[in-house]
Design an enzyme around this catalytic site. Sequence first.
Site: not given
Ligand code: CMP
Length: 143
Positions: A9, A49, A57, A85, A91, A102, A112, A115, A126
């Site tokens: 990211k 997404y 969010f 993963r 996450t 992470r 984070n 992905h 994807e």
């Molecule tokens: P990612 O693996 O890219 O998949 C979905 C993304 O949503 C996740 O990583 C986080 O960056 C984001 N995400 C998930 N939960 C939250 C949250 N509660 N607040 C903000 N971002 C979130």
Amino acid sequence: MERTFIAIKPDGVQRGLVGTIIQRLESRGYQLVGLKLMQVSQELAENHYAEHKERPFFPGLVQFITSGPVVAMVWEGKGVVAAARKLIGKTNPLEAEPGTIRGDFGIDIGRNIIHGSDGLETAQREIALWFGDSELVNWTSSA
Ligand code: CMP
């Protein structure tokens, strides 16, 4: 052979973590079969997404992923979806174990770093969303 989609990211790119992340996947034994640095469009971000569309969010998620360059990748190898993963970690970086990407480099769930597809079907969806067939290489026929 199993494949997964991984994206570094904008925060991961800006913090200079591209090499480190690629090295972790390479040294585990996985093969890079697709790689590009790109500015993500609003349309691609919303598609990627889509499952989070109703979450509060979501707008911030789309805004962030489109805010700077992203490194999009496809990795191949035995059990790569689940193994990637594990290498990535939970996450929420605050809950991710030290030793994971992470867990070693992040503290913010919205920033984070990386992905990774969460399952085989998601990986297929994807990869098809982010890459054309001609952008993916086949190591066995080219090596
Ligand atoms: P990612 O693996 O890219 O998949 C979905 C993304 O949503 C996740 O990583 C986080 O960056 C984001 N995400 C998930 N939960 C939250 C949250 N509660 N607040 C903000 N971002 C979130």
